[in-house]
Structures are given as C-alpha cells and as structure tokens.
Motif scaffolding. Structure first.
Motif, short mmCIF file in Angstrom:
data_model
loop_
_atom_site.label_atom_id
_atom_site.label_comp_id
_atom_site.label_asym_id
_atom_site.label_seq_id
_atom_site.Cartn_x
_atom_site.Cartn_y
_atom_site.Cartn_z
N SER A 98 0.83 -1.22 0.00
CA SER A 98 0.00 0.00 0.00
C SER A 98 0.86 1.26 0.00
N PHE A 134 -12.11 3.42 6.78
CA PHE A 134 -12.53 3.67 5.40
C PHE A 134 -14.04 3.83 5.30
N LYS A 180 -3.24 8.20 -0.47
CA LYS A 180 -4.07 7.89 0.71
C LYS A 180 -3.22 7.78 1.98
N ASP A 225 -14.55 7.33 6.41
CA ASP A 225 -14.10 8.25 5.37
C ASP A 225 -15.10 8.30 4.22
N PHE A 253 -1.03 3.15 -2.99
CA PHE A 253 -1.96 4.26 -2.70
C PHE A 253 -1.23 5.48 -2.14
#
Lengths: 345, 249
Positions: free
Chosen positions: A32, A282, A39, A285, A36
């Motif tokens: 990740s 998440f 993020k 979010d 990402f």
C-alpha cells in the motif's frame, strides 16, 4: 525425542505457524506504500488505530479484561511524545516513541492493581474513571499541555536523523507501518508463548488457572502493563506524525471507538483490531464524503446490522474467503516448488 | 510425620459455620478418604486446604510448613494439587494445552513470553509422559468442550497430576461418570504412584471402602470419626448419620 514427543511438540507449535492469509495481509499492507500514495494520511491514521486496537485486543481478547479507558495510555504517551519533541528532551523519534511507551506502561502497571479487582462492570468503571481523571488533569494543567488549544510548537526531528516527516505523510506512513509491524511481531510472539497460553487459560477459567499453579494476579498485571505500552506507542505515533497533540487523545470517544473497532473486527485472533481499523476508518471516510454531517448515523446503522447478522455468520463468510485465499496462495507457492527439486509435503 | 495437617480449622460465612475445629492429619503415602453427608462441609475443607478460601481460624501445614497464608498457586508450587467436583477445565483449549500449562508452570517457564509454546524439550517430554499415562493421546488435540464426559473427568485428574503433587486432593472424581466409562477412571486412580499421598472426597461408599486405608467422617462441619475403614464401617454413629440421611431423603 520419540515420535509422540515430536507429535506433541508440533501440535503445540502448529498455532504459531504463519498462515498464507497472514503473509498476504502484510504483503498487501506494505504494498500500500506504493499502491496508494494519495491515501497516506488516512492510512497513517488507520495504522495507528490498528496498533491501538491491537493493544486492547491483548487484554480483552486474550486476558478477558474489558476496558473503556485505553485512551489514558494513548493520551499520556501522546503528550509525552509531544513534550519530548517540543522541549528537545529526546529528539530522535524512535527513541522518543520508546520513552513515551514506557511512560504509558508505568501508568498501566500502577493502575493495573485497580483493574484486577471486581467484575467486568467494575473494570469498565475503573478504566473509564482513570482516563476521565487524566483528561481533566490535562485540561487543568494547560500551561504544560496547552489545554483546549492543544500542544503547540511540536517539531519532530527526522527519523533516525535521516527521514524527514513530509507534508504528504509518505515517510510518516512508512514509519507508522513499520512500527505497527514490529509491534505486531512482538505481540504475536507473546500470544503464542507459554505466557500467552496462560492468559487464555485465565480468561477461560481463573479458578482452575490458579489450581495448576498460574499466578493469576501477576499475569494480569503483566499483560495490562504490556498492553498499556503498545497503546502508548500508538498515541506517541499520532503526535509524531501530526506534530500536534490535543485533549481528544484522552477522550472517552477514543476508547469507545476502539471497542467498536474490535467489535467489527472480532477479538482474540490478532487480526481483529487490524481488519476492524481498516473497515472502520474507510467506512468513516467514505460515509463522511457522502454525508459530512450525519456520518455517525450510518456508522451506528452498520454496527446494528453487524450485530443483527450475528458474529458467527459473519465469521463463516470470512473463513470461507480465507480458505479460498489459502487454497489460492498454496497453489501459487506449490507451483515453483514442483518445478524445483522435490521438497517434503 | 503427617504430610498434610490442619489444626483447629474453622470457616464462617457470616453467622453460618461451614467448618469448625477440623484437625486432620494425613500421613505420607496414605489413601485417605473424607466422607460425610451432603452439606457436611467437605468441599469447604478442600477449598480451605487449597487456598481458594481463607480460614477464619486455624492453621494448615504442608510437610511441616505453615501454608495458611499462601495463595492457591503458591500451594501448587509446594506440592499440593486438586481436582474439582464439577469440571473446571478450559473449554477452548486442548488436553495437550491443559497439561502443557501445568507442566510449564511447575518447571518455571509458564511466564516465558519470548519462547513459543512447545519449544522446550523438557516440557514436551513431561507432557508426553502424562498424556501416555492417562491414555489421552487420541484426544489430545481436540477442543476439551467436545470431549466425552468421562474423558473430561480423566483430564481433571491428569491436569492435577501434571503439577507433580506430593499431595493430591480428588474431589468426587467419579461423580456423574456413566457406568461404561467408570472403569477406566477408577483404574487410573488405583494406578496413581504410591509415593503420592491422596485425599479422596467421595460419596460412593464402594469406591471409598475399596480404595482408602483411612477414613475421616465430616458431619455439620466437624470431624466426627477418624480411623481405619473397618473401624469406621463398624461405628454405629456413622451408620446413624448415613441411615438418618437416607431416611430423610
């Protein structure tokens, strides 16, 4: 050792073996960082929440101690890390992290004796009480903590003197993830050790535990102190990655959110806190972008649905997915093995 | 010298006297039985001996050492282990893990957090010995909750035995075991090593008289009769207590 002895030894060790699911989880977690990059800020928050949840899982999932005051350790270490950086007492972040964790552990050790007494309900009240008191103290001594304005002027030096905390949170995320992983490895070791087994025994039956010679009280003191240390590491990480610390690190909301994370993810299998933290962050979010004002309504709804569907049914889905993944992973692993020299089964 | 001795042991719960002036002496290597009608205070005495309850008055000596103030786990370390009348096992753990817990604690590695379970050969060797002695190998990796009741009773004794006690307290070991599984359990109790002193609490008079070489009778929290099985069997007061109980029932 004879064949039965080998059998016994391997049965006992079997639990501690790394499953394909676990390997895949961590490969994905580290991937990740590159997958990402946009993020990283929310991923940092997630990693910190995951570590925090891991600390609660240690006492709740393994030792059976319920707590509504884990924020006390998170917050204390958060302020500790902030003050260490602000006044330049310990400037290197990794060292400051350890010092803050130890501070939280000391508070954990002292308060553990209060938590040992009584039933679940008294434990909830005592842990809640301790964190409320600490929150009020932080508010009262605003000349040290900055009170309601938060702790201003925290400047965190580069990690190991080399990696600077950048404004996009790239290094902050890598740092948080590595800290989470190292803490996870230690926790995993603890859980699969004789000490960890004795905790599960105490949770299962404290009367019998004492009757096989387990010093129940001291084991609980030890795990409560260890859990406080990891909660403290999480709190200090938050301060270091945001260069800020405010009263909400000690709030009841924070302890309550943590219980929600563990309810979503499940307790007593190490990954509950981690998976719960990812889902919770998440979900929060995602819902917050849909409806910024009323996101808590939807979180509440999701929780009610989870409880209504029932843990067992939920877990059976997850087991099915895990088995599927494991089969997939073992096929991936076995393919190169069959190409190479014949290894054992 | 008595290996386990109580002097003037007394336990009150508020106004209720559960045990009064209990002075027991259990000889080393004895097969001693403690009997008495329901509610006589047998389990209270066991709980006092093992430290689950603290006595209101009196002292307990284990191998001449005063253990009255010690915690239950400290008494285990000094060589006293017990089983429970109602199974007190860990439903989610396997028999293997049960035995492992007891062996690890006795060898002082139960608090190790850096070592994986099953990585110390001294511990595994002792586990194997106990698993084989109690013939638990075929079920050793099953969750305890799903074991047949007779196996669970056997595990009760195996776990206590794994503490390598000098004195073993068996609290109604055969209680509730179906006839078919009873034989294996009794054979196991018979086969306990002679150097282990056994205090048996039991309702089943056949078992008591076939096993014990000394019997103490507890009635209303006080020691009533204490002697060899023949003496106790002949004692008219004991007969009266048991017959009286049966007449009441």
């Amino acid at each position: 050792m004879g064949p039965v002895a080998d059998d016994v030894s391997s049965y006992l060790k079997r639990r501690a073996r790394w499953s394909p699911f676990e390997i895949a989880f961590w490969v994905f977690a580290f991937a990740s960082i590159w997958l990402f990059p946009g993020k990283h800020l929310i991923l940092t928050e997630t990693a910190i929440l995951a570590l925090f949840a891991l600390s609660l899982d240690l006492i709740l999932g393994y030792a059976g101690i319920i707590s509504l005051g884990q924020a006390a350790f998170f917050g204390l270490a958060g302020y500790c890390a902030g003050l260490l950086a602000k006044y330049g007492l310990v400037t290197e972040p990794v060292l400051a992290l350890l010092v803050s964790g130890v501070a939280a552990a000391i508070l954990g050790f002292v308060t553990s004796f209060l938590v040992l007494r009584g039933s679940d309900l008294t434990r909830l009240m005592v842990t809640l009480g301790v964190s409320l008191m600490l929150g009020e103290l932080a508010n009262r001594f605003s000349d040290i903590t900055g009170g309601a304005d938060g702790l201003q002027g925290v400047e965190v030096e580069p990690i190991l003197g080399r990696f600077r905390f950048d404004m996009f949170g790239h290094n902050g995320y890598t740092y948080s993830l590595i800290v989470l992983f190292v803490c996870f490895l230690i926790v995993r070791r603890i859980v699969y050790s004789p000490f960890g087994l004795s905790l599960r025994a105490i949770k299962g039956n404290a009367l019998r535990s004492a009757a096989v010679g387990i010093p129940v009280k001291w084991r609980l003191v030890a795990i409560y102190t260890i859990a406080a240390f990891f909660a403290g590491i999480a709190g200090a990480l938050l301060t270091q990655t945001t260069a800020f610390c405010s009263l909400d690190v000690l709030s009841l909301d924070r302890s309550a959110d943590l219980l929600l994370v563990l309810i979503i993810g499940g307790t007593g299998y190490l990954y509950g806190g981690l998976i719960g933290a990812v889902i919770y962050k998440f979900l929060q979010d995602w819902i917050a972008t849909l409806t910024p004002q009323y996101w808590q309504f939807w979180i509440g709804l999701v929780l009610v649905v989870i409880v209504l569907i029932g843990r067992e049914r939920f877990e059976s889905w997850i087991t099915a997915i895990r088995l599927g993944l494991a089969r997939f992973a073992s096929r991936l692993i076995s393919r190169p093995a069959t190409l190479g020299a014949g290894e054992g089964p | 010298m008595a290996i386990l001795e109580t002097r003037g042991l007394e336990k009150r719960f508020g106004g209720i006297i559960a045990a009064q002036n209990v002075s027991l002496a259990i000889e080393k290597g004895a097969r001693h039985a403690l009997i008495g009608p329901n509610g006589a205070g047998k389990t209270t005495v066991i709980n006092l001996l093992t430290g689950v309850l603290k006595p209101t008055a009196g002292t307990i000596l284990l191998e001449g050492r005063d253990i009255t103030a010690l915690e239950p786990h400290q008494r285990v370390a000094l060589g006293m282990a017990r089983t429970f009348q109602i199974n007190q096992l860990f439903p989610d753990l396997t028999p293997l893990e049960h035995i492992g817990l007891a062996v690890s604690e006795r060898l002082g590695s139960g608090g190790d957090w850096w070592r994986l379970v099953g990585s110390k050969s001294q511990v595994t060797e002792e586990i194997v010995e106990i698993i084989e002695r109690f013939r638990l190998a075929d079920v050793m990796h099953l969750r305890t909750a799903i074991l047949p009741y007779g196996k669970q009773r056997l595990l009760e004794i195996a776990v206590a035995f794994a503490c390598r006690p000098h004195v073993l307290l068996l609290d109604e070991p055969a209680a509730g075991v179906p006839e078919a599984e009873r034989h294996e359990l009794l054979a196991t109790i018979e086969a306990l090593p002679a150097e282990v002193t056994v205090l048996l609490i039991e309702h089943d008079m056949d078992l008591v008289f076939s096993f014990a070489d000394r019997i103490s009778v507890l009635v209303n929290g006080t020691l009533f009769v204490d002697g060899a099985p023949e003496e106790v069997a002949r004692d008219p007061r004991v007969k009266a207590v048991y017959l009286g109980e049966e007449a009441d029932a």
